[in-house]
Design an enzyme around this catalytic site. Structure first.
Site, PDB file in Angstrom:
ATOM      1  N   ASP A  82       0.816  -1.222   0.000  1.00 19.10           N
ATOM      2  CA  ASP A  82       0.000   0.000   0.000  1.00 19.10           C
ATOM      3  C   ASP A  82       0.852   1.276   0.000  1.00 19.10           C
ATOM      4  O   ASP A  82       1.976   1.280   0.508  1.00 19.10           O
ATOM      5  CB  ASP A  82      -0.929   0.010   1.219  1.00 19.10           C
ATOM      6  CG  ASP A  82      -2.058  -1.000   1.095  1.00 19.10           C
ATOM      7  OD1 ASP A  82      -2.352  -1.411  -0.037  1.00 19.10           O
ATOM      8  OD2 ASP A  82      -2.637  -1.380   2.133  1.00 19.10           O
ATOM      9  N   TYR A 298      -7.353   4.364  -2.768  1.00 16.44           N
ATOM     10  CA  TYR A 298      -6.843   3.915  -1.470  1.00 16.44           C
ATOM     11  C   TYR A 298      -7.559   4.628  -0.329  1.00 16.44           C
ATOM     12  O   TYR A 298      -7.759   5.841  -0.367  1.00 16.44           O
ATOM     13  CB  TYR A 298      -5.337   4.163  -1.389  1.00 16.44           C
ATOM     14  CG  TYR A 298      -4.691   3.524  -0.201  1.00 16.44           C
ATOM     15  CD1 TYR A 298      -4.842   2.161   0.051  1.00 16.44           C
ATOM     16  CD2 TYR A 298      -3.925   4.268   0.694  1.00 16.44           C
ATOM     17  CE1 TYR A 298      -4.251   1.563   1.147  1.00 16.44           C
ATOM     18  CE2 TYR A 298      -3.324   3.684   1.793  1.00 16.44           C
ATOM     19  CZ  TYR A 298      -3.500   2.331   2.014  1.00 16.44           C
ATOM     20  OH  TYR A 298      -2.920   1.738   3.111  1.00 16.44           O
TER      21      TYR A 298
END
EC number: 5.6.2.1
Length: 691
Positions: A82, A298
């Site tokens: 991420d 995200y």
């Protein structure tokens, strides 16, 4: 054999990305972190500049073995965790475990899992950003030092299983401080005078404002009687009419914090649930022919930035769907500074063309509700402001002024798509006034004084606590949900009507921390620590320096607490009834969802049961049992007979003792927006709603 190995955190993410990259790429999942500090020891060498001692996480051996085998066969390994501190740290740990060159361009980041975004990100691999890694490592070590040093003291002095942490302790303090405000609050009396007025056949409402053009508070019944005695007759003159056009701008697209707040308000989601579902939408949903696609960007971000591509797509969609007049004005360009933090975007749909209505077949109910919320908020953020016509009218009688306010939506703008949760009720109806001109005469139909008392500040909801933590600079997007979860699991707080209530245990723990570790629960100190971590991320401060500055004083306080903190014995709260299994006294215990009854002979007897709250009404079905308040699995209050399962009477609405005067059947209290209304369950009998 695949030429390239790509490592991500989760299998769902791996499956989606592998399809986009093609046969030359093999995508595998690390299943989150592969290394961490050991659980059995502190794992930080304080004498050697706080050097962390990382070990392979239990159960991750087979995962690492598989990744090492695949890495040896690949021409190149890409680490695609991420795009935040945590993801950078995962990439760094993987690079160490797989013996990758830390100076190579092995790191790939993207804010959305779509074909174009993935393809583009692999054109720009970079080195692992050690500033991001250091910031994560500093946070991890700080939290380990605090937790590993304070928690054992609490276990010894209070009870096993307790913990203390930088962010959770501040969150607990905010909740307890608010409870103290509520308990210390002294209500003050005030009055209002509301009137119903007639202009021809039209009625409208106005409230007492003041005397001779100045606002006049009404603090007692005597004040009210004095005003009423000065009113002469029922004729009022329209003295002043003020008309204005007011613009209302749309809210910015979601950050992690605002998404958690709005999902709590509109969807009744806990922060943890919101993040779990958002993760699913981010990692990819199987859309059938289109394959698996990430539906949102995200979800851990504090940025409201939107990429130029997304802005342009939204503009075209709004123009085509709603018309040019609904387009927002001049839009701010994307930030030029493309460091890791600025590169983040707000939470938005990866394509506005994927309308919620078209995804019903592929999304679960909760996924659909959250996606719809994100989609609507983003589209609205790119639309024109709403325009409201507002009107304020002053009516006078013998120098006394009553004021009426009205508004009407002239142009809906972004409100055609979305209105913030807190404003929904306010905006549901236009508050219209008759066409009034200065000098007109209107008649009073009814003048009603009403007594009120000022109210204490409300307890924190999850949404309000998250907002307060963010406003005070406490924690970061990734920490809000875990923090709220921890203070509930530890039994420091409970939820009552979706609001946090501190427990006796929570108060005891906070008192001890305040006495021996005041800096840990100091809001300003904790906020400064967060800013220091940001400075590490930006490359402006060394992480060791931050920890060293903190630890010097902290170590002294630990030694003082170990020697001076007194043991605390929590007295049991007896319930006044005996256990039906072993005859020991039952006691009240506080769990994650509030109080319950438990046997005092625990652990020899593990009998527990919910607290039954009687409402003083006989069961209308069997006539023998009493109606009690219960809660469903989703924590919604309902009412049932205490003879269940012998009697299966249930009602979502609260039964009352009185019977219907028309048919003699059961009356219930039904909650409406106007207040609580007594209704008959059989006939059409209804009473006026009571606030």
């Amino acid at each position: 054999m695949s030429d390239y190995l790509v490592i991500v955190e989760s299998p769902a993410k791996a499956k989606t990305i592998e399809r986009y990259l093609g046969k030359k790429y093999k995508v595998k999942a690390s299943m989150g972190h592969v290394r961490d500090l050991p659980k059995s020891q502190m794992g930080v060498d304080i004498e050697q500049n706080f050097e962390p001692k990382y070990i392979t996480i239990r159960g991750k051996g087979p995962v690492l073995k598989e990744l090492k085998t695949a890495a040896k066969k690949a021409k190149k390994v890409y680490l695609a965790a991420d795009p935040d501190r945590e993801g950078e740290a995962i990439a760094w740990h993987l690079a160490h475990s797989l013996d990758l060159d830390l100076n190579s361009d092995c790191r790939v980041v993207f804010n959305e899992i779509t074909k174009d975004a993935i393809k583009e990100s692999f054109k720009h691999p970079r080195m692992i950003n050690m500033d991001l890694v250091d910031a994560q490592q500093a946070r991890r070590i700080l939290d380990r030092l605090v937790g590993y040093k304070i928690s054992p003291i609490l276990w010894k002095k209070v009870k096993k299983g307790l913990s203390a942490g930088r962010v959770q302790s501040v969150a607990l303090r905010l909740i307890i401080d608010r409870e103290k405000e509520i308990n210390d609050f002294k209500p003050e009396e005030y009055w209002t005078i509301d009137g119903t007025f007639l202009k021809g056949q039209e009625t409208f409402e106005a409230s007492f404002f003041g005397k001779n053009g100045k606002k006049l508070p009404l603090n007692s019944e005597a004040d009210v009687k004095e005003i009423l005695s000065q009113l002469k007759g029922n004729q009022y003159t329209v003295e002043k009419v003020t008309k204005k056009e007011r613009k209302r701008n749309p809210a910015l697209p979601f950050t992690t914090s605002t998404l958690q707040q709005e999902a709590a308000r509109k969807l009744n989601f806990r922060a943890k649930k919101t993040m779990m579902i958002a993760q699913q939408l981010y990692e990819g949903i199987d859309l059938g022919r289109e394959g698996t696609v990430g539906l949102i960007t995200y979800m851990r971000t504090d940025s409201t930035r939107i990429s130029n591509t997304a802005v342009d797509e939204a503009a075209a969609f709004i123009d085509q769907t709603y018309g040019k007049e609904f387009l927002g004005g001049k839009r701010k360009p994307a930030k030029k500074n493309e460091n890791a933090q600025d590169a983040h975007e707000a939470i938005r749909p990866t394509s506005v063309l994927r309308k919620p209505s078209e995804l019903k077949a592929v999304l679960g109910r909760d996924q659909m509700r959250l996606y719809k919320l994100i989609w609507e908020r983003f589209v609205a953020s790119q639309m024109a402001p709403a325009v409201l016509d507002t009107m304020s009218v002053d009516l006078t009688n013998n120098g006394l002024t009553f004021r009426a306010n009205g508004s009407k939506v002239k142009f809906s703008g972004f409100m055609k798509v979305y209105v913030e949760g807190k404003d929904d009720q306010m905006e549901e109806k236009d508050r219209m006034l008759p066409d009034l001109q200065e000098g007109d005469t209107v008649l009073s139909k009814d003048i009603e004084p009403e007594q009120h008392f000022t109210q204490p500040p409300p307890r924190y909801t999850e949404a309000r606590l998250v907002k307060t933590l963010e406003e005070r600079g406490i924690g970061r997007p990734s920490t809000y949900a875990p923090t709220l979860d921890t203070i509930q699991r530890r039994g420091y707080v409970a939820l009552d009507n979706k609001r946090f209530v501190p427990t006796e245990l929570g108060q005891i723990v906070l008192d001890l921390i305040m006495e021996f570790f005041p800096e840990i629960i100091n809001v300003e100190f904790t906020a400064k620590m967060e800013r220091d971590l940001d400075h590490v991320e930006e490359g402006n401060t060394e992480w060791v320096k931050i920890i060293d500055n903190f630890y010097t004083d902290f170590e002294k306080r630990v030694k003082k607490a170990e020697s001076e903190m007194k043991e605390v014995e929590i007295e049991p709260e007896y319930a006044g009834e005996d256990c039906e299994l072993c005859s020991s006294p039952m006691v009240y215990k506080m769990g994650r969802y509030g109080k319950f009854l438990a046997c005092s002979n625990f652990p020899d007897c593990r009998n527990t049961k919910p607290i039954v709250k009687q409402i003083g009404v006989k069961c209308p079905s069997c006539g023998e049992g009493n109606i009690v308040e219960r809660k469903s699995k989703k924590k919604r209050v309902f009412y049932g007979c205490d003879r269940y399962p012998d009697c299966e009477f249930v009602s979502w609405d609260k039964p009352i003792e009185r019977k219907c005067p028309k048919c003699g059947k059961m009356l219930v209290e039904k909650k409406l927006k106007k207040g609580i209304q007594v209704q008959c369950v059989e006939c059409d009998y209804k009473e006026e709603p009571q606030k």
